[in-house]
Design a protein around this motif. Structure first.
Motif, PDB file in Angstrom:
ATOM      1  N   SER A  44      24.462  28.018  22.430  1.00  0.00           N
ATOM      2  CA  SER A  44      25.195  28.621  23.548  1.00  0.00           C
ATOM      3  C   SER A  44      24.331  29.639  24.299  1.00  0.00           C
ATOM      4  O   SER A  44      24.377  29.700  25.535  1.00  0.00           O
ATOM      5  CB  SER A  44      26.481  29.282  23.043  1.00  0.00           C
ATOM      6  OG  SER A  44      26.209  30.194  21.991  1.00  0.00           O
ATOM      7  N   ILE A  45      23.529  30.428  23.553  1.00  0.00           N
ATOM      8  CA  ILE A  45      22.640  31.386  24.225  1.00  0.00           C
ATOM      9  C   ILE A  45      21.523  30.640  24.951  1.00  0.00           C
ATOM     10  O   ILE A  45      21.113  31.033  26.047  1.00  0.00           O
ATOM     11  CB  ILE A  45      22.049  32.389  23.219  1.00  0.00           C
ATOM     12  CG1 ILE A  45      23.134  33.127  22.461  1.00  0.00           C
ATOM     13  CG2 ILE A  45      21.170  33.403  23.950  1.00  0.00           C
ATOM     14  CD1 ILE A  45      22.611  34.196  21.528  1.00  0.00           C
ATOM     15  N   GLU A  46      21.024  29.563  24.350  1.00  0.00           N
ATOM     16  CA  GLU A  46      20.005  28.764  25.020  1.00  0.00           C
ATOM     17  C   GLU A  46      20.535  28.227  26.344  1.00  0.00           C
ATOM     18  O   GLU A  46      19.832  28.231  27.360  1.00  0.00           O
ATOM     19  CB  GLU A  46      19.558  27.607  24.122  1.00  0.00           C
ATOM     20  CG  GLU A  46      18.723  28.049  22.927  1.00  0.00           C
ATOM     21  CD  GLU A  46      18.380  26.904  21.991  1.00  0.00           C
ATOM     22  OE1 GLU A  46      18.933  25.794  22.185  1.00  0.00           O
ATOM     23  OE2 GLU A  46      17.566  27.111  21.069  1.00  0.00           O
ATOM     24  N   ALA A  47      21.796  27.767  26.345  1.00  0.00           N
ATOM     25  CA  ALA A  47      22.397  27.243  27.576  1.00  0.00           C
ATOM     26  C   ALA A  47      22.471  28.323  28.645  1.00  0.00           C
ATOM     27  O   ALA A  47      22.169  28.073  29.826  1.00  0.00           O
ATOM     28  CB  ALA A  47      23.786  26.685  27.275  1.00  0.00           C
ATOM     29  N   GLU A  57      30.388  33.045  29.322  1.00  0.00           N
ATOM     30  CA  GLU A  57      30.631  31.802  30.055  1.00  0.00           C
ATOM     31  C   GLU A  57      30.077  30.599  29.304  1.00  0.00           C
ATOM     32  O   GLU A  57      30.621  29.491  29.372  1.00  0.00           O
ATOM     33  CB  GLU A  57      29.986  31.915  31.439  1.00  0.00           C
ATOM     34  CG  GLU A  57      30.425  30.852  32.421  1.00  0.00           C
ATOM     35  CD  GLU A  57      29.858  31.107  33.809  1.00  0.00           C
ATOM     36  OE1 GLU A  57      28.760  30.591  34.105  1.00  0.00           O
ATOM     37  OE2 GLU A  57      30.494  31.846  34.584  1.00  0.00           O
ATOM     38  N   ALA A  58      28.968  30.798  28.560  1.00  0.00           N
ATOM     39  CA  ALA A  58      28.343  29.710  27.804  1.00  0.00           C
ATOM     40  C   ALA A  58      28.965  29.527  26.425  1.00  0.00           C
ATOM     41  O   ALA A  58      28.549  28.632  25.675  1.00  0.00           O
ATOM     42  CB  ALA A  58      26.844  29.975  27.665  1.00  0.00           C
ATOM     43  N   GLY A  59      29.944  30.376  26.066  1.00  0.00           N
ATOM     44  CA  GLY A  59      30.636  30.210  24.792  1.00  0.00           C
ATOM     45  C   GLY A  59      30.179  31.145  23.689  1.00  0.00           C
ATOM     46  O   GLY A  59      30.509  30.929  22.514  1.00  0.00           O
ATOM     47  N   TYR A  60      29.425  32.186  24.031  1.00  0.00           N
ATOM     48  CA  TYR A  60      28.947  33.155  23.040  1.00  0.00           C
ATOM     49  C   TYR A  60      29.554  34.510  23.369  1.00  0.00           C
ATOM     50  O   TYR A  60      29.438  34.997  24.503  1.00  0.00           O
ATOM     51  CB  TYR A  60      27.412  33.220  23.092  1.00  0.00           C
ATOM     52  CG  TYR A  60      26.768  34.112  22.064  1.00  0.00           C
ATOM     53  CD1 TYR A  60      26.390  33.615  20.829  1.00  0.00           C
ATOM     54  CD2 TYR A  60      26.510  35.455  22.340  1.00  0.00           C
ATOM     55  CE1 TYR A  60      25.772  34.426  19.885  1.00  0.00           C
ATOM     56  CE2 TYR A  60      25.899  36.277  21.404  1.00  0.00           C
ATOM     57  CZ  TYR A  60      25.536  35.760  20.181  1.00  0.00           C
ATOM     58  OH  TYR A  60      24.922  36.568  19.258  1.00  0.00           O
ATOM     59  N   VAL A  99      16.082  30.632  24.270  1.00  0.00           N
ATOM     60  CA  VAL A  99      14.973  30.606  25.223  1.00  0.00           C
ATOM     61  C   VAL A  99      15.223  29.494  26.226  1.00  0.00           C
ATOM     62  O   VAL A  99      15.486  28.343  25.844  1.00  0.00           O
ATOM     63  CB  VAL A  99      13.622  30.374  24.515  1.00  0.00           C
ATOM     64  CG1 VAL A  99      12.479  30.336  25.528  1.00  0.00           C
ATOM     65  CG2 VAL A  99      13.371  31.448  23.468  1.00  0.00           C
ATOM     66  N   GLY A 100      15.149  29.827  27.494  1.00  0.00           N
ATOM     67  CA  GLY A 100      15.302  28.826  28.552  1.00  0.00           C
ATOM     68  C   GLY A 100      14.188  28.969  29.575  1.00  0.00           C
ATOM     69  O   GLY A 100      13.952  30.065  30.081  1.00  0.00           O
ATOM     70  N   ILE A 101      13.482  27.870  29.852  1.00  0.00           N
ATOM     71  CA  ILE A 101      12.378  27.894  30.815  1.00  0.00           C
ATOM     72  C   ILE A 101      12.568  26.756  31.812  1.00  0.00           C
ATOM     73  O   ILE A 101      12.783  25.606  31.417  1.00  0.00           O
ATOM     74  CB  ILE A 101      11.007  27.746  30.122  1.00  0.00           C
ATOM     75  CG1 ILE A 101      10.795  28.865  29.103  1.00  0.00           C
ATOM     76  CG2 ILE A 101       9.887  27.749  31.148  1.00  0.00           C
ATOM     77  CD1 ILE A 101       9.479  28.760  28.334  1.00  0.00           C
ATOM     78  N   GLU A 102      12.510  27.061  33.080  1.00  0.00           N
ATOM     79  CA  GLU A 102      12.489  26.056  34.137  1.00  0.00           C
ATOM     80  C   GLU A 102      11.129  26.125  34.832  1.00  0.00           C
ATOM     81  O   GLU A 102      10.500  27.186  34.856  1.00  0.00           O
ATOM     82  CB  GLU A 102      13.609  26.291  35.145  1.00  0.00           C
ATOM     83  CG  GLU A 102      15.003  26.044  34.590  1.00  0.00           C
ATOM     84  CD  GLU A 102      15.252  24.573  34.252  1.00  0.00           C
ATOM     85  OE1 GLU A 102      14.634  23.706  34.907  1.00  0.00           O
ATOM     86  OE2 GLU A 102      16.063  24.305  33.343  1.00  0.00           O
ATOM     87  N   PHE A 103      10.693  24.994  35.388  1.00  0.00           N
ATOM     88  CA  PHE A 103       9.358  24.972  35.993  1.00  0.00           C
ATOM     89  C   PHE A 103       9.397  24.453  37.416  1.00  0.00           C
ATOM     90  O   PHE A 103      10.283  23.705  37.813  1.00  0.00           O
ATOM     91  CB  PHE A 103       8.407  24.116  35.155  1.00  0.00           C
ATOM     92  CG  PHE A 103       8.730  22.646  35.156  1.00  0.00           C
ATOM     93  CD1 PHE A 103       8.162  21.789  36.100  1.00  0.00           C
ATOM     94  CD2 PHE A 103       9.591  22.107  34.217  1.00  0.00           C
ATOM     95  CE1 PHE A 103       8.463  20.434  36.103  1.00  0.00           C
ATOM     96  CE2 PHE A 103       9.890  20.753  34.209  1.00  0.00           C
ATOM     97  CZ  PHE A 103       9.324  19.914  35.155  1.00  0.00           C
ATOM     98  N   THR A 155      13.541  32.888  30.681  1.00  0.00           N
ATOM     99  CA  THR A 155      14.619  33.770  30.244  1.00  0.00           C
ATOM    100  C   THR A 155      14.724  33.689  28.720  1.00  0.00           C
ATOM    101  O   THR A 155      14.848  32.597  28.165  1.00  0.00           O
ATOM    102  CB  THR A 155      15.971  33.373  30.852  1.00  0.00           C
ATOM    103  OG1 THR A 155      15.891  33.375  32.272  1.00  0.00           O
ATOM    104  CG2 THR A 155      17.076  34.346  30.415  1.00  0.00           C
ATOM    105  N   VAL A 156      14.641  34.841  28.074  1.00  0.00           N
ATOM    106  CA  VAL A 156      14.858  34.915  26.625  1.00  0.00           C
ATOM    107  C   VAL A 156      16.027  35.876  26.401  1.00  0.00           C
ATOM    108  O   VAL A 156      15.938  37.056  26.739  1.00  0.00           O
ATOM    109  CB  VAL A 156      13.608  35.412  25.876  1.00  0.00           C
ATOM    110  CG1 VAL A 156      13.868  35.391  24.371  1.00  0.00           C
ATOM    111  CG2 VAL A 156      12.398  34.558  26.215  1.00  0.00           C
ATOM    112  N   SER A 157      17.119  35.335  25.860  1.00  0.00           N
ATOM    113  CA  SER A 157      18.329  36.135  25.641  1.00  0.00           C
ATOM    114  C   SER A 157      18.525  36.387  24.150  1.00  0.00           C
ATOM    115  O   SER A 157      18.221  35.518  23.323  1.00  0.00           O
ATOM    116  CB  SER A 157      19.551  35.416  26.205  1.00  0.00           C
ATOM    117  OG  SER A 157      19.374  35.132  27.586  1.00  0.00           O
TER     118      SER A 157
END
Length: 496
Positions: free
Chosen positions: A268-271, A302-305, A362-366, A378-380
């Motif tokens: 959920s945090i990754e999302a 919002e992501a469920g966490y 951890v989420g990364i867009e390129f 983004t690292v949450s």
């Protein structure tokens, strides 16, 4: 990356009436030899016309189509030629020489390093990979040009045997690159010395940018945990000058000598992290407040966490597609750490090293900007209000270069982790329950613990032989546990 099996063929032929042999040298050639190029050409000819090649070797094409109905289209139409790749050639030559020097015959070396790891050492990150080995033993002399046909026919026939259920490499439409190494030496077989040729045929298809970014995400999560559980050593390994930082902010010394619990990846945090990175990339900003005004806590909910405490690191990073992925991930972490130190100096706030955080995403867009690629990271971090289960997590690697750093190419995938819950009975620890998990492609593992108490952690490695590393005992109370197993060091300690 798709993880797929590798196979080996073993061929021994005895020939006579020759008088000499030229042995291999340890220097990797810059370009393939005539015989190596010839073997790759034979492989490509077979890919172009699989059924015609099979018929020339005495196979019935209709029987082949009957044996492999799932391959009917490619067997009839053929496949594109494999492109020679210099990185795969270096990997093949070095593995071939290593087999000769250390007297083994396997796609996994005695240290447990597999094909993907050897490719990664050369900067070739593969989506698909495979390796075919061949050995030709003979009494006197056989020119390498004579060995290539024997190698090819044996390898190709092996792939056409319906009883072999392992991966095909020559007849694999997913492969795009290849390289062949052929080396001469000698070997003792059943007490008799023979001259030998060994062939290593490496096959691959480079990972896409999306797959590379996925690996960087995973590497960054592991590196963040290495920093949380061993902050000063990790900072120094990244080239951060701690003494000058201590002069500017003396409180950092105490912080970096403390240990925070590892943060476990939570879907959920990754999302939430991925969505925020996509928002930053799409709308051209870097910050903690999203383009529609939502903050970190609201994104997690919002992501469920449902966080009790939360934190976030964000940045934009440029990298070249040719850079080694672990170097990219380390560079990102270094920027995150320096930003954390700057923030701590001014506000006393901690994110990366906040000891309360138990979860991470951890989420990364390129964004491709020729020739480089922009990463929005983004690292949450968080800890939930209901405080979920404790975890034991860690890393299995083999620090062969003894630099104290667990690099991507040193990771030990598919190692078995046995976790035993131990109870005391009349002064002795007995196993109450146990569970087994395996490490992922980067050597990472994580498993929930049912209760607090004493646990025994054992790592089983699978290379040329099964190896058990010494058992680690840990006590679980109210924090997650992080364990790193350096297989190289622990095996050496066992041998002493």
């Amino acid at each position: 990356m798709i993880r797929i099996g590798k196979h080996i063929i073993f061929l021994i032929a005895l020939l006579a009436n020759w008088t000499s042999i030229v042995f291999s040298e340890e220097i990797t050639p810059i370009e393939p030899s005539i015989s190596e190029a010839a073997l790759l050409e034979m492989i490509n000819d077979a890919r172009k016309e699989p059924l015609a090649t099979a018929a020339s070797l005495g196979f019935d094409p209709s029987k082949i189509l009957e044996d492999f109905p799932e391959m009917k289209d490619v067997l009839i139409a053929g496949m594109p030629a494999l492109q020679f790749n210099s990185l795969l050639y270096e990997a093949a030559c070095e593995h071939n020489q290593d087999m000769i020097d250390r007297d083994y015959y396997s796609s996994v070396n005695p240290d447990g390093k597999n094909v993907d790891q050897r490719f990664a050492d050369k900067g070739y990150v593969s989506e698909y990979s495979g390796e075919t080995l061949g050995m030709l033993a003979f009494a006197n002399f056989l020119p390498a040009s004579g060995a290539t046909r024997v190698f090819f026919e044996s390898m190709f026939k092996d792939e056409l045997n319906p009883e072999n259920d392992y991966q095909k490499n020559i007849l694999n439409e997913n492969m795009g690159d290849a390289a062949v190494s052929i080396k001469a030496s000698s070997k003792i077989l059943n007490g008799t010395k023979f001259n030998t040729y060994t062939a290593v045929c490496d096959f691959g298809n480079k990972a896409s940018v999306d797959e590379k970014v996925g690996k960087i995400e995973r590497l960054l999560m592991i590196l963040v945990n290495e920093f949380r559980t061993n902050p000063d050593a990790t900072a120094e390994s990244l080239g951060i000058e701690l003494e000058s930082l201590y002069m500017n902010c003396p409180d950092l010394m105490e912080i970096l000598q403390r240990y925070a619990q590892p943060a476990i990846p939570i879907a959920s945090i990754e999302a939430a992290s991925i969505m925020h990175s996509l928002d930053m990339m799409t709308n051209g900003f870097v910050g903690h407040i999203s383009s529609d005004g939502i903050g970190v806590e609201a994104r997690m909910i919002e992501a469920g966490y449902t966080p009790y405490r939360w934190g976030e690191s964000v940045l934009k990073f440029e990298f070249s597609p040719t850079e080694a992925l672990d170097i990219v991930a380390r560079s990102i972490l270094k920027e995150m750490i320096l930003e954390e130190f700057e923030e701590f100096s001014s506000s006393g706030e901690l994110t990366l090293l906040n000891p309360d955080f138990k979860d991470i995403g951890v989420g990364i867009e390129f964004q491709e900007n020729e020739p480089d690629i922009s990463l929005f990271v983004t690292v949450s971090y968080g800890v939930e209000k209901d405080d979920g289960p404790l975890y034991v997590a860690g890393l299995v690697y083999s620090d062969e270069d003894r630099d104290g750093i667990a690099s991507f190419s040193e990771s030990m995938s598919a190692a078995t982790i046995r976790i035993e819950s131990l109870l005391e009975n009349e002064g002795e620890l007995e196993v109450a329950s146990e569970t087994e998990i395996t490490t992922d492609s980067l050597g990472f593992f994580a498993s929930p613990l049912l209760t607090s108490g004493v646990y025994g952690i054992t790592v089983q490695l699978y290379g040329l032989e099964s190896i058990s590393l010494p058992k680690h005992y840990v006590v679980a109370d109210d924090k997650n546990i992080w364990i790193e197993h350096d297989a190289f060091q622990e095996q050496n300690e066992q041998a002493e």
